[in-house]
Design a protein around this motif. Structure first.
Motif, PDB file in Angstrom:
ATOM      1  N   ALA A 139       0.585 -65.197 -24.981  1.00 52.18           N
ATOM      2  CA  ALA A 139      -0.585 -66.064 -25.138  1.00 52.18           C
ATOM      3  C   ALA A 139      -1.408 -65.640 -26.353  1.00 52.18           C
ATOM      4  N   ALA A 140      -1.575 -64.347 -26.536  1.00 47.10           N
ATOM      5  CA  ALA A 140      -2.333 -63.849 -27.692  1.00 47.10           C
ATOM      6  C   ALA A 140      -1.604 -64.178 -28.994  1.00 47.10           C
ATOM      7  N   LEU A 141      -0.291 -64.157 -28.965  1.00 42.40           N
ATOM      8  CA  LEU A 141       0.514 -64.482 -30.144  1.00 42.40           C
ATOM      9  C   LEU A 141       0.250 -65.916 -30.601  1.00 42.40           C
ATOM     10  N   ASP A 142       0.045 -66.799 -29.650  1.00 41.58           N
ATOM     11  CA  ASP A 142      -0.206 -68.210 -29.976  1.00 41.58           C
ATOM     12  C   ASP A 142      -1.546 -68.447 -30.659  1.00 41.58           C
ATOM     13  N   THR A 143      -2.472 -67.508 -30.535  1.00 40.69           N
ATOM     14  CA  THR A 143      -3.809 -67.676 -31.108  1.00 40.69           C
ATOM     15  C   THR A 143      -3.754 -67.971 -32.599  1.00 40.69           C
ATOM     16  N   SER A 144      -3.027 -67.157 -33.332  1.00 38.71           N
ATOM     17  CA  SER A 144      -2.993 -67.314 -34.789  1.00 38.71           C
ATOM     18  C   SER A 144      -2.314 -68.621 -35.195  1.00 38.71           C
ATOM     19  N   VAL A 145      -1.291 -69.017 -34.462  1.00 37.80           N
ATOM     20  CA  VAL A 145      -0.591 -70.263 -34.769  1.00 37.80           C
ATOM     21  C   VAL A 145      -1.503 -71.455 -34.493  1.00 37.80           C
ATOM     22  N   THR A 146      -2.175 -71.429 -33.339  1.00 36.81           N
ATOM     23  CA  THR A 146      -3.080 -72.521 -32.981  1.00 36.81           C
ATOM     24  C   THR A 146      -4.242 -72.611 -33.969  1.00 36.81           C
ATOM     25  N   CYS A 147      -4.780 -71.481 -34.363  1.00 37.33           N
ATOM     26  CA  CYS A 147      -5.872 -71.472 -35.339  1.00 37.33           C
ATOM     27  C   CYS A 147      -5.411 -72.087 -36.654  1.00 37.33           C
ATOM     28  N   GLU A 148      -4.267 -71.687 -37.111  1.00 37.59           N
ATOM     29  CA  GLU A 148      -3.746 -72.213 -38.380  1.00 37.59           C
ATOM     30  C   GLU A 148      -3.503 -73.718 -38.281  1.00 37.59           C
ATOM     31  N   ASP A 149      -2.982 -74.148 -37.148  1.00 43.59           N
ATOM     32  CA  ASP A 149      -2.696 -75.578 -36.950  1.00 43.59           C
ATOM     33  C   ASP A 149      -3.963 -76.433 -36.927  1.00 43.59           C
ATOM     34  N   GLN A 150      -5.092 -75.857 -36.529  1.00 47.00           N
ATOM     35  CA  GLN A 150      -6.350 -76.599 -36.520  1.00 47.00           C
ATOM     36  C   GLN A 150      -6.627 -77.213 -37.897  1.00 47.00           C
ATOM     37  N   PHE A 151      -6.416 -76.435 -38.908  1.00 47.12           N
ATOM     38  CA  PHE A 151      -6.720 -76.878 -40.272  1.00 47.12           C
ATOM     39  C   PHE A 151      -5.744 -77.959 -40.749  1.00 47.12           C
ATOM     40  N   LYS A 152      -4.519 -77.897 -40.250  1.00 47.91           N
ATOM     41  CA  LYS A 152      -3.481 -78.831 -40.706  1.00 47.91           C
ATOM     42  C   LYS A 152      -3.632 -80.235 -40.127  1.00 47.91           C
ATOM     43  N   LEU A 153      -4.497 -80.385 -39.141  1.00 51.79           N
ATOM     44  CA  LEU A 153      -4.660 -81.696 -38.509  1.00 51.79           C
ATOM     45  C   LEU A 153      -5.302 -82.724 -39.435  1.00 51.79           C
ATOM     46  N   LYS A 154      -5.968 -82.254 -40.454  1.00 48.25           N
ATOM     47  CA  LYS A 154      -6.616 -83.166 -41.396  1.00 48.25           C
ATOM     48  C   LYS A 154      -5.940 -83.012 -42.759  1.00 48.25           C
ATOM     49  N   SER A 202     -17.170 -78.049 -45.329  1.00 49.32           N
ATOM     50  CA  SER A 202     -17.349 -79.316 -44.613  1.00 49.32           C
ATOM     51  C   SER A 202     -17.552 -79.071 -43.121  1.00 49.32           C
ATOM     52  N   GLN A 203     -18.031 -80.098 -42.442  1.00 49.38           N
ATOM     53  CA  GLN A 203     -18.215 -80.002 -40.991  1.00 49.38           C
ATOM     54  C   GLN A 203     -16.871 -79.791 -40.301  1.00 49.38           C
ATOM     55  N   TYR A 204     -15.823 -80.411 -40.843  1.00 47.29           N
ATOM     56  CA  TYR A 204     -14.490 -80.235 -40.252  1.00 47.29           C
ATOM     57  C   TYR A 204     -14.043 -78.777 -40.368  1.00 47.29           C
ATOM     58  N   THR A 205     -14.232 -78.188 -41.539  1.00 48.35           N
ATOM     59  CA  THR A 205     -13.854 -76.787 -41.740  1.00 48.35           C
ATOM     60  C   THR A 205     -14.639 -75.888 -40.792  1.00 48.35           C
ATOM     61  N   LYS A 206     -15.920 -76.133 -40.664  1.00 48.81           N
ATOM     62  CA  LYS A 206     -16.737 -75.328 -39.757  1.00 48.81           C
ATOM     63  C   LYS A 206     -16.289 -75.491 -38.301  1.00 48.81           C
ATOM     64  N   ALA A 207     -15.912 -76.713 -37.939  1.00 53.06           N
ATOM     65  CA  ALA A 207     -15.420 -76.944 -36.574  1.00 53.06           C
ATOM     66  C   ALA A 207     -14.126 -76.164 -36.338  1.00 53.06           C
ATOM     67  N   CYS A 208     -13.252 -76.154 -37.324  1.00 61.71           N
ATOM     68  CA  CYS A 208     -12.007 -75.374 -37.222  1.00 61.71           C
ATOM     69  C   CYS A 208     -12.309 -73.888 -37.070  1.00 61.71           C
ATOM     70  N   LEU A 209     -13.243 -73.398 -37.879  1.00 69.27           N
ATOM     71  CA  LEU A 209     -13.613 -71.987 -37.807  1.00 69.27           C
ATOM     72  C   LEU A 209     -14.195 -71.636 -36.436  1.00 69.27           C
ATOM     73  N   LYS A 210     -15.027 -72.515 -35.892  1.00 72.75           N
ATOM     74  CA  LYS A 210     -15.592 -72.270 -34.560  1.00 72.75           C
ATOM     75  C   LYS A 210     -14.500 -72.244 -33.502  1.00 72.75           C
ATOM     76  N   ASP A 211     -13.544 -73.176 -33.607  1.00 78.08           N
ATOM     77  CA  ASP A 211     -12.414 -73.183 -32.670  1.00 78.08           C
ATOM     78  C   ASP A 211     -11.618 -71.882 -32.783  1.00 78.08           C
ATOM     79  N   CYS A 212     -11.380 -71.460 -34.009  1.00 70.51           N
ATOM     80  CA  CYS A 212     -10.614 -70.229 -34.225  1.00 70.51           C
ATOM     81  C   CYS A 212     -11.355 -69.021 -33.662  1.00 70.51           C
ATOM     82  N   SER A 213     -12.667 -68.992 -33.842  1.00 72.68           N
ATOM     83  CA  SER A 213     -13.454 -67.895 -33.289  1.00 72.68           C
ATOM     84  C   SER A 213     -13.306 -67.838 -31.770  1.00 72.68           C
TER      85      SER A 213
END
Length: 180
Positions: A135-150, A93-104
């Motif tokens: 700050a780098a440690l937060d990357t993985s948490v923030t990326c994972e949280d992107q998906f949980k917003l929906k 989905s577009q949402y999944t792709k947006a999350c992936l782009k944010d994570c990248s």
């Protein structure tokens, strides 16, 4: 007699030195995992042992700090490559792709931050190194949280995010030993 005693003492010294080198990783990981509740001892040992050259093993703790950060950077680079492959999948989905782009973007920034952490550590600026690694440690948490917003969205990167988190936790715990 004197030669034999000297030889025995030399062998004992060499054995002690090699014994200390072989204990560097387990001992460092044990201390780090005792000081950090998020760090997994087994992951720490297996990751470092799998990524350290047998021909040129580290001889001091400071070497492990740089090695652990480099391992984390390599892992982050691999995650970015994986994300780019996932973005080519037309079924998401577009949402999944947006999350992936944010994570990248998060991972790209994180790698830059890890480079800054290495520079700070080598300069013995342990506070800055700690800040950058946090700050780098937060990357993985923030990326994972992107998906949980929906509702109903499932992260495609949970395993990768968890590994990246652990690798950062190792580096951070190692650097924190210098702030004590």
């Amino acid at each position: 007699m004197r030669f034999t005693l000297s030889l025995v003492l030399l062998l004992l010294f060499l054995f002690q030195c090699s014994s200390n080198d072989s204990n560097l990783i387990p001992q460092s990981c044990k201390e780090a995992s005792n000081s950090s509740p998020t760090l997994n001892y087994d992951i720490c040992v297996s990751t470092l042992e799998a990524n350290i050259s047998k021909k040129n093993p580290p001889t001091k703790f400071e070497d492990l700090v740089g090695i652990s950060i480099e391992i984390t950077k390599t892992n982050g680079t691999n995650i970015i490559a994986n994300i780019l492959k996932l973005l080519n999948n037309q079924t998401f989905s577009q949402y999944t792709k947006a999350c992936l782009k944010d994570c990248s973007s998060l991972y790209e920034y994180s790698i830059s931050t890890l480079n800054d952490a290495i520079v700070a550590f080598k300069s013995k600026d342990f506070d800055t190194a700690n800040l950058k690694l946090s700050a780098a440690l937060d990357t993985s948490v923030t990326c994972e949280d992107q998906f949980k917003l929906k509702n109903g969205e499932v992260s495609l990167l949970t395993k990768e995010n968890n590994v990246y988190f652990q690798l950062n936790a190792i580096s951070l715990a190692f650097v924190n030993k210098f702030n004590q």
